[in-house]
Design a protein around this motif. Structure first.
Motif, PDB file in Angstrom:
ATOM      1  N   ALA B 265      60.927  33.149  34.823  1.00 11.95           N
ATOM      2  CA  ALA B 265      60.198  34.216  34.131  1.00 11.95           C
ATOM      3  C   ALA B 265      58.729  34.199  34.531  1.00 11.95           C
ATOM      4  N   CYS B 266      58.155  33.000  34.626  1.00 12.38           N
ATOM      5  CA  CYS B 266      56.734  32.909  34.974  1.00 12.38           C
ATOM      6  C   CYS B 266      56.485  33.329  36.421  1.00 12.38           C
ATOM      7  N   ALA B 267      57.468  33.134  37.291  1.00  8.26           N
ATOM      8  CA  ALA B 267      57.309  33.599  38.668  1.00  8.26           C
ATOM      9  C   ALA B 267      57.222  35.126  38.685  1.00  8.26           C
ATOM     10  N   SER B 268      58.106  35.806  37.921  1.00  3.48           N
ATOM     11  CA  SER B 268      57.990  37.275  37.933  1.00  3.48           C
ATOM     12  C   SER B 268      56.716  37.718  37.218  1.00  3.48           C
ATOM     13  N   ALA B 269      56.281  36.948  36.215  1.00  2.24           N
ATOM     14  CA  ALA B 269      55.020  37.288  35.548  1.00  2.24           C
ATOM     15  C   ALA B 269      53.854  37.174  36.517  1.00  2.24           C
ATOM     16  N   SER B 270      53.888  36.146  37.390  1.00  5.93           N
ATOM     17  CA  SER B 270      52.806  35.996  38.355  1.00  5.93           C
ATOM     18  C   SER B 270      52.782  37.149  39.342  1.00  5.93           C
ATOM     19  N   VAL B 271      53.981  37.610  39.740  1.00  4.09           N
ATOM     20  CA  VAL B 271      54.034  38.761  40.645  1.00  4.09           C
ATOM     21  C   VAL B 271      53.440  39.991  39.969  1.00  4.09           C
ATOM     22  N   LEU B 272      53.766  40.180  38.685  1.00  2.00           N
ATOM     23  CA  LEU B 272      53.212  41.316  37.940  1.00  2.00           C
ATOM     24  C   LEU B 272      51.692  41.239  37.891  1.00  2.00           C
ATOM     25  N   LEU B 273      51.191  40.046  37.602  1.00  2.81           N
ATOM     26  CA  LEU B 273      49.735  39.853  37.536  1.00  2.81           C
ATOM     27  C   LEU B 273      49.088  40.206  38.872  1.00  2.81           C
ATOM     28  N   LEU B 274      49.701  39.712  39.949  1.00  2.00           N
ATOM     29  CA  LEU B 274      49.169  39.967  41.282  1.00  2.00           C
ATOM     30  C   LEU B 274      49.172  41.468  41.587  1.00  2.00           C
ATOM     31  N   GLN B 275      50.279  42.138  41.249  1.00  2.17           N
ATOM     32  CA  GLN B 275      50.356  43.592  41.449  1.00  2.17           C
ATOM     33  C   GLN B 275      49.200  44.307  40.765  1.00  2.17           C
ATOM     34  N   CYS B 276      48.986  43.970  39.488  1.00  2.00           N
ATOM     35  CA  CYS B 276      47.938  44.654  38.731  1.00  2.00           C
ATOM     36  C   CYS B 276      46.575  44.381  39.355  1.00  2.00           C
ATOM     37  N   LEU B 277      46.329  43.149  39.765  1.00  2.00           N
ATOM     38  CA  LEU B 277      45.048  42.816  40.373  1.00  2.00           C
ATOM     39  C   LEU B 277      44.840  43.577  41.667  1.00  2.00           C
ATOM     40  N   VAL B 278      45.885  43.600  42.514  1.00  2.00           N
ATOM     41  CA  VAL B 278      45.763  44.273  43.809  1.00  2.00           C
ATOM     42  C   VAL B 278      45.442  45.749  43.607  1.00  2.00           C
ATOM     43  N   PHE B 279      46.165  46.409  42.700  1.00  2.00           N
ATOM     44  CA  PHE B 279      45.911  47.831  42.479  1.00  2.00           C
ATOM     45  C   PHE B 279      44.507  48.064  41.928  1.00  2.00           C
ATOM     46  N   THR B 280      44.084  47.199  40.986  1.00  2.00           N
ATOM     47  CA  THR B 280      42.751  47.379  40.406  1.00  2.00           C
ATOM     48  C   THR B 280      41.679  47.238  41.479  1.00  2.00           C
ATOM     49  N   VAL B 281      41.788  46.202  42.298  1.00  2.00           N
ATOM     50  CA  VAL B 281      40.795  45.984  43.347  1.00  2.00           C
ATOM     51  C   VAL B 281      40.808  47.134  44.348  1.00  2.00           C
ATOM     52  N   LEU B 282      42.029  47.550  44.758  1.00  2.00           N
ATOM     53  CA  LEU B 282      42.146  48.642  45.730  1.00  2.00           C
ATOM     54  C   LEU B 282      41.490  49.918  45.219  1.00  2.00           C
ATOM     55  N   ILE B 283      41.805  50.272  43.973  1.00  2.00           N
ATOM     56  CA  ILE B 283      41.251  51.512  43.423  1.00  2.00           C
ATOM     57  C   ILE B 283      39.734  51.411  43.332  1.00  2.00           C
ATOM     58  N   ASN B 284      39.250  50.255  42.903  1.00  2.00           N
ATOM     59  CA  ASN B 284      37.801  50.069  42.823  1.00  2.00           C
ATOM     60  C   ASN B 284      37.139  50.190  44.185  1.00  2.00           C
ATOM     61  N   ARG B 285      37.832  49.711  45.227  1.00  2.00           N
ATOM     62  CA  ARG B 285      37.286  49.792  46.576  1.00  2.00           C
ATOM     63  C   ARG B 285      37.266  51.218  47.088  1.00  2.00           C
ATOM     64  N   LEU B 286      38.372  51.946  46.790  1.00  2.00           N
ATOM     65  CA  LEU B 286      38.558  53.240  47.425  1.00  2.00           C
ATOM     66  C   LEU B 286      37.772  54.355  46.766  1.00  2.00           C
ATOM     67  N   ILE B 287      37.585  54.269  45.459  1.00  2.00           N
ATOM     68  CA  ILE B 287      37.014  55.413  44.751  1.00  2.00           C
ATOM     69  C   ILE B 287      35.665  55.072  44.140  1.00  2.00           C
ATOM     70  N   ALA B 288      34.756  56.027  44.222  1.00  2.00           N
ATOM     71  CA  ALA B 288      33.501  55.984  43.480  1.00  2.00           C
ATOM     72  C   ALA B 288      32.733  54.697  43.695  1.00  2.00           C
ATOM     73  N   HIS B 289      32.336  54.487  44.921  1.00  2.00           N
ATOM     74  CA  HIS B 289      31.510  53.329  45.191  1.00  2.00           C
ATOM     75  C   HIS B 289      30.153  53.460  44.519  1.00  2.00           C
ATOM     76  N   GLU B 290      29.603  54.647  44.666  1.00  2.00           N
ATOM     77  CA  GLU B 290      28.272  54.838  44.096  1.00  2.00           C
ATOM     78  C   GLU B 290      28.386  55.470  42.729  1.00  2.00           C
ATOM     79  N   ARG B 291      27.580  54.989  41.839  1.00  2.00           N
ATOM     80  CA  ARG B 291      27.564  55.504  40.489  1.00  2.00           C
ATOM     81  C   ARG B 291      26.990  56.919  40.496  1.00  2.00           C
TER      82      ARG B 291
END
Lengths: 304, 294
Positions: B265-291
């Motif tokens: 269960a914790c292995a799939s939880a870690s994958v979920l965590l990684l997914q969420c982090l990757v998407f968050t970082v990607l979106i932050n990188r791709l959109i609205a760099h400048e305020r």
């Protein structure tokens, strides 16, 4: 700067030459055809949102015969209040209300206290690790609660909190801290720095200043976040599911599920219990509608 | 002076420690423990044994896992398209000053947000019900033979479940976008209109680009919301029919509390965590760099 000049330059023009262009976002007069199309679209979706709720309430006054066959869509022909009596008697709604109320209230009070104090220290006191502390606290925004299901259950067990209100309150507070701290931080930063200086000259220490001067100024943010945290804990499902096995401690969303299991075939009583369970939050929304929306959109001010 | 410094330190500790200690114990420590437990072979009772990436190997070979990842992405896609797409359309229309009845429409769009997820799921269970549900009855009343077993057919199940979540929380995205549009100064539009732009062009060229930050936030909550959705599956389908509406969260729940496979269960939880982090970082990188500032 340039935008401002443009603005000033344009004002007289728009006043004289184009009175129909007054201020409106995307200005021009709505043509009749497009107006009708837009209202149709808006109304159609409002209908998609409201009709299911209407259907739920009208089902709660019908029997299965009427719901399934004779009168699927409309208002009940005979208003059967007995559905509500049945739901009230066999669905221990008062107990679940009480549990939800206790958990939600405690969560709101503790979360707001802790996050206001934390945000105050990171926003208005200067110390070396303040921005690191702030960023550390915001990690919680990005951790799905399901990720820590197992350690959380073990943790609550090790602290001997299983099957108590604290088994819910403690995780709820911890998970809401990030968001509330970020919002309060933003709020504190907008207050002028002279506030504390003036208070210090008057001889007030930091605690008195915080309590007497700063707290009253953030009341609007407190109201908004109180509603947000309240709605969250009132409706929270996943943590409540894994933490509480004792029926007498279940909160509304879980109690409701229990009831649904028993009355799966009696759609009228089921509708009645759903309607009863929805009354508190709907009333809160209708009373504080603007505040609730603000509460749920303060997120737009968040973002690091 | 020295005395003052000490006082300040004490004050800072008094203000921050309660929150930091609670947050560390209940959120950060469990996250680390999840990642650590994912490397163990453990049923929660007996002595755990270290097995490195054994759980992950098993996970990546598990057909349920592939389905769960796919369903999570479908769920996220439905939320993005429905909530951000429709939310933008309604917010743009309602931001027009000449539209009357704003209060009514905004209330109507927002009301499901405040309902309990149990209520909404039960309601849609009866709407989707194959024999007696509102939806199939509606098709029948319209004289259409288009009947579906919405929640029990492999093709429609996950989309139907995701739709319910999208329907319930559209109001949040609508309100976020609406508030952001309202905060754009009017003279931006005056300038465009005087230059002869239509309202459609004005929105494409002015409104949408200025909303970049709002869209970034909406995208993050829609995508991570889809990836971590759990209640809808739990209440409406129980992961079924068969395993067709499994998501990572459901996999975690089942492995942990039905099968006592804590490491797995914790292995799939870690994958979920990684997914969420990757998407968050990607979106932050791709959109609205400048305020954006006005």
């Amino acid at each position: 700067m340039k935008g401002q000049q443009d603005h000033q330059g344009y004002v007289p023009v728009s006043r004289t030459a184009a009175p129909t262009h007054r201020r409106g976002v995307a200005g021009g007069r709505l043509r009749r055809v497009s107006g009708i199309a837009l209202y149709t679209l808006l109304s159609f979706y409002a209908f998609c949102n409201l009709y299911p709720l209407f259907w739920m309430v009208s089902n709660s006054f019908k029997n299965n015969q009427e719901i399934f066959v004779r009168n699927v869509f409309g208002l009940p022909r005979i208003w059967r209040f007995e559905n509500y009596i049945k739901a009230w008697q066999s669905f221990n709604i008062f107990l679940y209300f009480k549990n939800s109320m206790i958990v939600a209230t405690a969560t709101v009070v503790i979360t707001l206290m802790l996050s206001i104090m934390f945000a105050y220290a990171t926003a208005r006191m200067s110390w070396k690790l303040s921005s690191i502390a702030r960023i550390y606290m915001s990690i919680g925004m990005f951790v799905p609660v399901q990720v820590i299901f197992i350690p959380l259950v073990l943790l609550i067990r090790d602290f001997h909190l299983s099957n108590s209100y604290l088994a819910l309150i403690v995780p709820y507070v911890a998970f809401q801290l990030s968001f509330c701290s970020i919002v309060f931080y933003g709020f504190f930063r907008t207050l002028p720095p002279e506030l504390e200086e003036a208070a210090a000259i008057d001889g007030a220490n930091v605690y008195v200043t915080f309590y007497r001067i700063i707290l009253p100024l953030v009341k609007p943010a407190i109201a908004t976040l109180a509603i947000f945290v309240f709605l969250f804990s009132w409706n929270e499902f996943a943590i409540a599911l894994i933490m509480i096995s004792n029926n007498s401690l279940k909160t509304l969303p879980l109690g409701l599920l229990l009831f649904q299991g028993q009355f799966a075939t009696d759609w009228g009583a089921m509708g009645a219990s759903l309607a009863l369970a929805s009354i508190p939050t709907i009333v809160v929304y209708l009373l504080f509608g603007n505040e609730v929306e603000k509460a749920l959109t303060v997120g737009s001010a968040v973002k690091g | 002076m020295l005395h003052n410094k000490l006082n300040d330190r004490i004050a800072i500790a008094v203000f921050t420690l309660p929150a930091v200690v609670l947050f560390t114990t209940v959120v950060v420590y469990p996250v680390l423990k999840t990642v650590y437990t994912s490397l163990l072979d453990w049923d929660g009772l007996s002595q755990p044994s270290f097995m490195m990436f054994g759980n992950y190997m098993r996970l990546f070979g598990d057909p349920d896992f592939h389905l769960a990842v796919k369903n999570g992405l479908i769920f996220a896609a439905v939320l993005v398209i429905y909530q951000i797409g429709l939310g933008s359309v309604f917010a743009l229309i309602l931001s027009n000053r000449r539209i009357a009845g704003k209060r009514f429409f905004r209330t109507a769009y927002f009301v499901p947000v405040v309902l309990s997820i149990t209520v909404v799921c039960q309601l849609w269970l009866s709407i989707f019900n194959a024999d007696r549900g509102l939806l199939n009855n509606l098709f029948h009343a319209l004289g259409l033979t288009y009947r579906q077993s919405w929640l029990s057919s492999g093709k429609t199940a996950i989309v139907s479940v995701a739709f319910v979540n999208a329907w319930q929380y559209l109001g949040i995205h609508f309100s976020l976008i609406y508030a952001a549009i309202k905060s754009i100064p009017d003279h931006y539009y005056e300038a465009a209109l005087i230059d002869g732009a239509s309202s459609f062009t004005a929105h494409c060229k002015i409104t949408i680009p200025l909303l970049a930050e709002t869209y970034r936030f909406c995208l993050i909550i829609a995508i991570t919301g889809g990836l971590k959705a759990f209640e809808n599956m739990y209440i409406m389908t129980g992961g079924g029919p068969g395993n067709l509406t499994y998501t990572l969260t459901y996999l975690i729940y089942k492995a942990a509390f039905r099968m006592n496979q804590y490491g797995y269960a914790c292995a799939s939880a870690s994958v979920l965590l990684l997914q969420c982090l990757v998407f968050t970082v990607l979106i932050n990188r791709l959109i609205a760099h400048e305020r954006v500032t006005y």
